[in-house]
Each structure stands twice: as structure tokens, then as C-alpha cells.
Motif scaffolding. Structure first.
Motif, PDB file in Angstrom:
ATOM      1  N   ALA A  22       0.830  -1.209   0.000  1.00  0.00           N
ATOM      2  CA  ALA A  22       0.000   0.000   0.000  1.00  0.00           C
ATOM      3  C   ALA A  22       0.862   1.255   0.000  1.00  0.00           C
ATOM      4  O   ALA A  22       0.552   2.234  -0.696  1.00  0.00           O
ATOM      5  CB  ALA A  22      -0.938  -0.002   1.207  1.00  0.00           C
ATOM      6  N   LEU A  23       1.956   1.249   0.761  1.00  0.00           N
ATOM      7  CA  LEU A  23       2.849   2.402   0.792  1.00  0.00           C
ATOM      8  C   LEU A  23       3.505   2.633  -0.565  1.00  0.00           C
ATOM      9  O   LEU A  23       3.681   3.781  -1.001  1.00  0.00           O
ATOM     10  CB  LEU A  23       3.919   2.211   1.877  1.00  0.00           C
ATOM     11  CG  LEU A  23       3.437   2.294   3.326  1.00  0.00           C
ATOM     12  CD1 LEU A  23       4.569   1.947   4.287  1.00  0.00           C
ATOM     13  CD2 LEU A  23       2.885   3.669   3.635  1.00  0.00           C
ATOM     14  N   LEU A  25       2.253   1.788  -3.548  1.00  0.00           N
ATOM     15  CA  LEU A  25       1.230   2.344  -4.441  1.00  0.00           C
ATOM     16  C   LEU A  25       0.966   3.812  -4.117  1.00  0.00           C
ATOM     17  O   LEU A  25       0.808   4.644  -5.023  1.00  0.00           O
ATOM     18  CB  LEU A  25      -0.063   1.532  -4.328  1.00  0.00           C
ATOM     19  CG  LEU A  25      -0.023   0.112  -4.900  1.00  0.00           C
ATOM     20  CD1 LEU A  25      -1.314  -0.631  -4.580  1.00  0.00           C
ATOM     21  CD2 LEU A  25       0.195   0.154  -6.411  1.00  0.00           C
ATOM     22  N   PHE A  26       0.914   4.141  -2.825  1.00  0.00           N
ATOM     23  CA  PHE A  26       0.678   5.528  -2.412  1.00  0.00           C
ATOM     24  C   PHE A  26       1.821   6.424  -2.879  1.00  0.00           C
ATOM     25  O   PHE A  26       1.587   7.551  -3.338  1.00  0.00           O
ATOM     26  CB  PHE A  26       0.539   5.588  -0.889  1.00  0.00           C
ATOM     27  CG  PHE A  26       0.220   6.953  -0.353  1.00  0.00           C
ATOM     28  CD1 PHE A  26      -1.059   7.471  -0.466  1.00  0.00           C
ATOM     29  CD2 PHE A  26       1.196   7.719   0.265  1.00  0.00           C
ATOM     30  CE1 PHE A  26      -1.359   8.735   0.023  1.00  0.00           C
ATOM     31  CE2 PHE A  26       0.912   8.981   0.755  1.00  0.00           C
ATOM     32  CZ  PHE A  26      -0.374   9.482   0.634  1.00  0.00           C
ATOM     33  N   LEU A  27       3.036   5.910  -2.786  1.00  0.00           N
ATOM     34  CA  LEU A  27       4.199   6.690  -3.213  1.00  0.00           C
ATOM     35  C   LEU A  27       4.176   6.936  -4.720  1.00  0.00           C
ATOM     36  O   LEU A  27       4.408   8.057  -5.184  1.00  0.00           O
ATOM     37  CB  LEU A  27       5.480   5.956  -2.812  1.00  0.00           C
ATOM     38  CG  LEU A  27       6.804   6.600  -3.242  1.00  0.00           C
ATOM     39  CD1 LEU A  27       6.986   7.945  -2.544  1.00  0.00           C
ATOM     40  CD2 LEU A  27       7.973   5.672  -2.932  1.00  0.00           C
ATOM     41  N   VAL A  28       3.863   5.885  -5.498  1.00  0.00           N
ATOM     42  CA  VAL A  28       3.927   5.977  -6.955  1.00  0.00           C
ATOM     43  C   VAL A  28       2.759   6.778  -7.522  1.00  0.00           C
ATOM     44  O   VAL A  28       2.939   7.588  -8.447  1.00  0.00           O
ATOM     45  CB  VAL A  28       3.970   4.572  -7.576  1.00  0.00           C
ATOM     46  CG1 VAL A  28       3.842   4.631  -9.096  1.00  0.00           C
ATOM     47  CG2 VAL A  28       5.265   3.863  -7.182  1.00  0.00           C
ATOM     48  N   TYR A  29       1.549   6.562  -6.986  1.00  0.00           N
ATOM     49  CA  TYR A  29       0.355   7.149  -7.593  1.00  0.00           C
ATOM     50  C   TYR A  29      -0.158   8.410  -6.895  1.00  0.00           C
ATOM     51  O   TYR A  29      -1.084   9.054  -7.405  1.00  0.00           O
ATOM     52  CB  TYR A  29      -0.769   6.110  -7.640  1.00  0.00           C
ATOM     53  CG  TYR A  29      -0.479   4.982  -8.595  1.00  0.00           C
ATOM     54  CD1 TYR A  29      -0.552   5.173  -9.965  1.00  0.00           C
ATOM     55  CD2 TYR A  29      -0.107   3.732  -8.125  1.00  0.00           C
ATOM     56  CE1 TYR A  29      -0.274   4.137 -10.847  1.00  0.00           C
ATOM     57  CE2 TYR A  29       0.177   2.691  -9.001  1.00  0.00           C
ATOM     58  CZ  TYR A  29       0.087   2.904 -10.360  1.00  0.00           C
ATOM     59  OH  TYR A  29       0.371   1.884 -11.228  1.00  0.00           O
ATOM     60  N   VAL A  30       0.409   8.773  -5.748  1.00  0.00           N
ATOM     61  CA  VAL A  30      -0.034   9.983  -5.043  1.00  0.00           C
ATOM     62  C   VAL A  30       1.129  10.949  -4.827  1.00  0.00           C
ATOM     63  O   VAL A  30       1.110  12.087  -5.315  1.00  0.00           O
ATOM     64  CB  VAL A  30      -0.698   9.628  -3.690  1.00  0.00           C
ATOM     65  CG1 VAL A  30      -1.103  10.905  -2.955  1.00  0.00           C
ATOM     66  CG2 VAL A  30      -1.913   8.741  -3.904  1.00  0.00           C
ATOM     67  N   ILE A  31       2.140  10.511  -4.092  1.00  0.00           N
ATOM     68  CA  ILE A  31       3.241  11.411  -3.735  1.00  0.00           C
ATOM     69  C   ILE A  31       4.036  11.840  -4.966  1.00  0.00           C
ATOM     70  O   ILE A  31       4.306  13.030  -5.162  1.00  0.00           O
ATOM     71  CB  ILE A  31       4.178  10.735  -2.708  1.00  0.00           C
ATOM     72  CG1 ILE A  31       3.394  10.361  -1.441  1.00  0.00           C
ATOM     73  CG2 ILE A  31       5.335  11.671  -2.371  1.00  0.00           C
ATOM     74  CD1 ILE A  31       2.769  11.537  -0.736  1.00  0.00           C
ATOM     75  N   LEU A  32       4.411  10.880  -5.818  1.00  0.00           N
ATOM     76  CA  LEU A  32       5.199  11.210  -7.004  1.00  0.00           C
ATOM     77  C   LEU A  32       4.471  12.160  -7.964  1.00  0.00           C
ATOM     78  O   LEU A  32       5.059  13.148  -8.430  1.00  0.00           O
ATOM     79  CB  LEU A  32       5.616   9.924  -7.723  1.00  0.00           C
ATOM     80  CG  LEU A  32       6.586  10.084  -8.901  1.00  0.00           C
ATOM     81  CD1 LEU A  32       7.871  10.752  -8.424  1.00  0.00           C
ATOM     82  CD2 LEU A  32       6.891   8.737  -9.535  1.00  0.00           C
TER      83      LEU A  32
END
Length: 292
Positions: A22-23, A25-32
Motif C-alpha cells: 500500500a505504501l 502504491l501511495f508513493l507511486v500514484y499519489v506522492i510522485l
């Protein structure tokens, strides 16, 4: 000693291993994407050719753009009036939280707006407001009033779209509060009844404190929904008439897609993100303060 250290390390590592997908996916699709959008806001780019670094020029242009201030003001109106969804949702949830015959059918009717698409909601309300054959005009005719072109009036159009958005948003907050009401502590309610609490006293001092988590979620999702309002504006007015109903999300889309100003659109998106960040951080801080 070594064994205890190994057990302690594994106990700490296991939760992170479960959260790792989950982290990621969150990094790739939200933070980045957030970082890329903020970075793009410092460039002039049409989405096809080479990027040209221009520093803060996009933000300077925003400051002097009257359409930006119109969109920002409309977002503030969305935010103010959208917060009505929280007390309305709570009131409906309290009304529906009863064990009477046919209450499930009534719940499904109130739940219905939440499951349909925002675009469908926009189309339905556009028909409702239509000055030629809309139901609103028939209602006004009963009181002797003439046709009211809500979506063609610069002074009324934003309020008309907000009313359309409140319909599904109230249904969503109602669901959150119904879930919270189903998890109330019966011991606390029974103790309060034995002490003579009822009506408003019961609601304010016993029920609402237990609904604090549901209230927090309802406020946060309502704020986010108000600030990222796009579907209804796009489907009902396309920002018109004359840009009077545009909001930041639609203004960003209009500049980036139709005017080929990707950097300018990214600057608008960054401003919108910062506004969301401030509101959400404020409510998180308040919630932590209350918990302490």
C-alpha cells in the motif's frame, strides 16, 4: 538476549511488511504525481514541445488573472455551503436510526443519490433547472412566479450547482453517521437515561461525543469534495456563463487541456493542493488536541 532482540525486531518489521504494498502504491500514484505537478508549475509547457523554466511566473500570472480569483471565490462558496451536508446528514441519520416498519426502504431512498454518478446528478439538475420545461419552473408557477434561468444567471449559477452537489454529499455523510450510530455504546446511553438525560441533552453530551470519529471523517471528505468539485461544473455549465461558475479544478482543466498551458494548470493544481493541505492539517491538529 539475542532471541528477545530478534522477536522484538520481527514484531516491528511485520506491520511494515504488510503495509509495504500500500505504501508503494501511495508513493507511486499519489506522492510522485504531486511532486511532478509542483515541479511542472515552474515551467512553461504546452504538453508537446520542450519545457522552458520560468520560475514563479505562472504564480505571478495567476495573481493577476481575474478568472483565477473568480474560481477561488466560487470554491470558497462551495466550501461554506457544502458544510451544510454534515448537519443535514446527521439529522437524517438520527431520523433513520429507528426500528420501525419500512425503514429499510426509506434508507435506500436516501442512500440512492450517493450511488449514482456525479455526471448523472448534473444532468438531472440541469433538467430540473431548465427554464422551458424544468420542474423548478412548474413549482415557481404554482406561486405565480415567472421562469428563473438558474444556470444562465451569473448571480445564481454557482448556488444552483452547489445545491446539486449537496444532494449526494448529504447522502454520503448520512451513511457515515448511520455507521457511527450503530456503534454507540449502549451502556453509556442507558446510564445517561438513568440520570434523566433525554432529547437535546442526550444528543449533545452522550451521542455526539461518540460520533466524533464519524464527524471528523464527514468534515474532511466534505471539504475535499467542495475543493475538488469538477464533475457537476463540467456537466452542467462548463464553467459558464462567461466563466462565472468555474472553480479551481475546472479552471485547471480548462487551461491545461484546452489552452495547452500545462505549467499554468499545474500552478493552479498546486494552489488547490495547498488549500486542501491547510484545511486537512488544521482538522487533524484539532482532532489530536481533543484526543490529548
Amino acid at each position: 538476549m539475542q532471541k528477545n532482540y530478534t522477536q522484538t525486531w520481527s514484531q516491528r518489521a511485520v506491520p511494515w511488511l504488510f503495509m509495504a504494498p500500500a505504501l508503494a502504491l501511495f508513493l507511486v500514484y499519489v506522492i510522485l504525481p504531486i511532486i511532478q505537478s509542483i515541479s511542472m508549475s515552474f515551467y512553461q509547457w504546452d504538453g508537446i514541445g520542450d519545457k522552458v523554466f520560468i520560475g514563479f511566473q505562472n504564480y505571478v500570472d495567476l495573481y493577476y488573472d481575474p478568472q483565477f480569483w473568480t474560481s477561488l471565490w466560487n470554491n470558497i462558496l462551495w466550501l461554506l455551503f457544502f458544510m451544510l451536508a454534515v448537519p443535514f446528514g446527521l439529522g437524517i441519520a438520527l431520523f433513520l436510526n429507528q426500528q420501525v416498519l419500512g425503514i429499510r426502504a426509506v434508507k435506500s431512498l436516501f442512500f440512492f443519490p450517493f450511488v449514482i454518478s456525479q455526471v448523472i446528478v448534473g444532468i438531472v439538475f440541469a433538467w430540473f433547472y431548465d427554464p422551458g420545461y424544468g420542474l423548478l419552473q412548474d413549482i415557481l408557477a404554482l406561486f405565480g412566479a415567472g421562469p428563473l434561468p438558474v444556470l444562465a444567471d451569473e448571480a445564481l449559477v454557482t448556488y444552483g450547482i452547489i445545491a446539486a452537489g449537496l444532494w449526494p454529499q448529504v447522502a454520503y455523510t448520512m451513511i457515515l453517521f448511520l455507521t457511527g450510530l450503530n456503534n454507540l455504546s449502549p451502556e453509556q446511553i442507558e446510564a445517561a437515561r438513568m440520570d434523566g438525560a433525554k432529547g437535546w441533552t442526550m444528543l449533545w453530551h452522550v451521542i455526539l461525543p461518540q460520533l466524533r470519529p464519524a464527524t471528523f471523517i464527514a468534515i474532511v471528505v466534505t471539504i475535499i469534495g467542495a475543493l475538488r468539485s469538477f464533475d457537476l461544473v463540467a456537466s452542467m455549465t462548463s464553467g459558464g456563463p462567461y466563466g462565472s461558475s468555474s472553480v479551481l479544478a475546472y479552471f485547471m482543466y480548462e487551461q491545461a487541456i484546452f489552452n495547452y498551458r500545462m505549467g499554468y494548470g499545474a500552478a493552479i493544481a498546486t494552489v488547490l493542493f495547498l488549500i486542501m493541505l491547510v484545511y486537512i492539517a488544521f482538522f487533524l491538529w484539532r482532532m489530536l488536541q481533543q484526543e490529548r
